[in-house]
Design an enzyme around this catalytic site. Structure first.
Site, PDB file in Angstrom:
ATOM      1  N   LYS A  33      16.491  55.049  64.646  1.00 40.26           N
ATOM      2  CA  LYS A  33      17.502  54.900  63.586  1.00 40.26           C
ATOM      3  C   LYS A  33      18.450  53.743  63.893  1.00 40.26           C
ATOM      4  O   LYS A  33      18.760  52.937  63.029  1.00 40.26           O
ATOM      5  CB  LYS A  33      18.317  56.196  63.424  1.00 40.26           C
ATOM      6  CG  LYS A  33      17.490  57.415  63.023  1.00 40.26           C
ATOM      7  CD  LYS A  33      18.362  58.628  62.753  1.00 40.26           C
ATOM      8  CE  LYS A  33      19.071  59.161  63.973  1.00 40.26           C
ATOM      9  NZ  LYS A  33      18.200  59.777  64.984  1.00 40.26           N
ATOM     10  N   ARG A 108      24.162  65.506  60.131  1.00 34.93           N
ATOM     11  CA  ARG A 108      23.236  66.134  61.066  1.00 34.93           C
ATOM     12  C   ARG A 108      23.201  67.649  60.908  1.00 34.93           C
ATOM     13  O   ARG A 108      22.448  68.307  61.617  1.00 34.93           O
ATOM     14  CB  ARG A 108      23.696  65.810  62.485  1.00 34.93           C
ATOM     15  CG  ARG A 108      22.619  65.094  63.316  1.00 34.93           C
ATOM     16  CD  ARG A 108      23.299  64.581  64.509  1.00 34.93           C
ATOM     17  NE  ARG A 108      22.544  64.187  65.622  1.00 34.93           N
ATOM     18  CZ  ARG A 108      22.524  62.937  66.081  1.00 34.93           C
ATOM     19  NH1 ARG A 108      23.083  61.967  65.424  1.00 34.93           N
ATOM     20  NH2 ARG A 108      21.928  62.677  67.219  1.00 34.93           N
ATOM     21  N   ARG A 152      14.469  54.163  77.235  1.00 35.49           N
ATOM     22  CA  ARG A 152      15.494  53.352  76.540  1.00 35.49           C
ATOM     23  C   ARG A 152      16.551  52.823  77.506  1.00 35.49           C
ATOM     24  O   ARG A 152      17.028  53.531  78.374  1.00 35.49           O
ATOM     25  CB  ARG A 152      16.163  54.216  75.468  1.00 35.49           C
ATOM     26  CG  ARG A 152      17.290  53.515  74.738  1.00 35.49           C
ATOM     27  CD  ARG A 152      17.543  54.095  73.389  1.00 35.49           C
ATOM     28  NE  ARG A 152      18.038  55.464  73.421  1.00 35.49           N
ATOM     29  CZ  ARG A 152      18.242  56.178  72.314  1.00 35.49           C
ATOM     30  NH1 ARG A 152      17.984  55.669  71.133  1.00 35.49           N
ATOM     31  NH2 ARG A 152      18.694  57.410  72.395  1.00 35.49           N
ATOM     32  N   ARG A 185      21.738  55.731  78.664  1.00 30.04           N
ATOM     33  CA  ARG A 185      22.645  56.760  78.152  1.00 30.04           C
ATOM     34  C   ARG A 185      22.507  58.040  78.963  1.00 30.04           C
ATOM     35  O   ARG A 185      21.395  58.429  79.319  1.00 30.04           O
ATOM     36  CB  ARG A 185      22.325  57.051  76.685  1.00 30.04           C
ATOM     37  CG  ARG A 185      23.017  56.111  75.735  1.00 30.04           C
ATOM     38  CD  ARG A 185      22.518  56.253  74.339  1.00 30.04           C
ATOM     39  NE  ARG A 185      22.449  57.628  73.859  1.00 30.04           N
ATOM     40  CZ  ARG A 185      22.127  57.957  72.605  1.00 30.04           C
ATOM     41  NH1 ARG A 185      21.860  57.012  71.732  1.00 30.04           N
ATOM     42  NH2 ARG A 185      22.077  59.205  72.231  1.00 30.04           N
ATOM     43  N   ARG A 196      18.404  68.199  72.736  1.00 30.91           N
ATOM     44  CA  ARG A 196      18.694  67.443  71.502  1.00 30.91           C
ATOM     45  C   ARG A 196      17.622  67.732  70.452  1.00 30.91           C
ATOM     46  O   ARG A 196      17.916  67.833  69.262  1.00 30.91           O
ATOM     47  CB  ARG A 196      18.777  65.937  71.816  1.00 30.91           C
ATOM     48  CG  ARG A 196      20.042  65.599  72.587  1.00 30.91           C
ATOM     49  CD  ARG A 196      19.948  64.245  73.255  1.00 30.91           C
ATOM     50  NE  ARG A 196      19.966  63.129  72.335  1.00 30.91           N
ATOM     51  CZ  ARG A 196      19.575  61.903  72.646  1.00 30.91           C
ATOM     52  NH1 ARG A 196      19.127  61.627  73.847  1.00 30.91           N
ATOM     53  NH2 ARG A 196      19.649  60.952  71.750  1.00 30.91           N
TER      54      ARG A 196
END
Ligand code: AMP
Length: 242
Positions: A33, A108, A152, A185, A196
């Site tokens: 996203k 969300r 990531r 992160r 998550r």
């Protein structure tokens, strides 16, 4: 990506005119996203509003919201709706949102979606030319998401996003653009990713169904090169705006 390269199934060109108005990018953690929002910002010149980035900014600045959010985010859970809605309301008052914006990571939950829909409806009553919302859900399978999340890396200076598997920096751990050391992160570990994903399935998947039911909704396959996914989103948004 040239904004004249995208064609729909009937061969009509999309992306030639600016496409403002509120756009929601939905999808599980790691679908891309944030990456896609940045592509659309370049194309349409409207801002990306990432609730994750806003919350991380609050954590970094040590605000009251940041202090509450830090622990919750570290566990991979969702920050309470009232706090997030209030944060989004403040952001949407900025003048750069006048022509439209790309919401990345919001709404969300169904409570957030209800709040946002009510806000848009109230705006629509005041402003005859208010654009309706368009929602695009990006889909990627679980194994691929896990690989993306754990691979990531982020530049803390220019916010560029890399991936050790699919988009490595030229020099390991160093941003190509500004030479800053890349970071990871805190919530991009496998353990927090699983939490998550649980939050996504329980609370956010119903939001996707909510916007599917309202129409003005499209699903784009996120397991393709960045420019191909971006072109798919552009085509979908242009067609939904017609
Ligand atoms: P993201 O950067 O979108 O992956 O978000 C990182 C974390 O920020 C999430 O795991 C949540 O803890 C929190 N967060 C971001 N957006 C929201 C939201 N709309 N509602 C509640 N929590 C959020």
């Amino acid at each position: 990506m040239s904004n004249t390269e995208v064609k729909d199934g009937m061969g009509r060109e999309a992306g030639k005119k600016t496409c403002p108005g509120p756009i929601l990018l939905l999808g599980a953690p790691g679908v891309g996203k944030g990456t896609q929002a940045k592509e659309l910002v370049k194309l349409w010149g409207i801002p990306q509003i990432s609730t994750g980035d806003l919350l991380r900014g609050n954590v970094a600045q040590g605000t009251e919201l940041g202090r509450v959010a830090k622990e919750i985010m570290g566990r991979g859970e969702l920050v309470p709706d009232t706090l997030v809605n209030e944060m989004v309301a403040v952001r949407l008052q900025q003048p750069d949102t006048a022509k439209g914006y790309i919401l990345d990571g919001f709404p969300r939950t169904l409570v957030q979606a209800g709040w946002f829909d009510d806000r848009l409806a109230a705006q629509g009553q005041k402003q005859a030319n208010a654009m309706p919302v368009v929602a695009v859900s990006i889909k990627v399978d679980y194994t691929q998401l896990l690989r993306r999340i754990t691979g990531r890396r982020n530049c803390p200076v220019c916010q560029s996003i890399y991936n050790v598997h699919s988009k490595p920096a030229q020099r390991d751990g160093i941003c190509d653009l500004d030479g800053a050391g890349l970071g990871q992160r805190a919530d991009d570990s496998e353990k927090v990713f699983e939490e998550r994903m649980r939050a996504y399935e329980a609370l956010t998947a119903p939001v996707v169904e909510h916007y599917r039911a309202l129409g003005r909704f499209a699903v784009v396959d996120g397991d393709q090169p960045v420019d191909v996914v971006a072109a798919g989103i552009v085509t979908a948004v242009e067609l939904l705006r017609k």
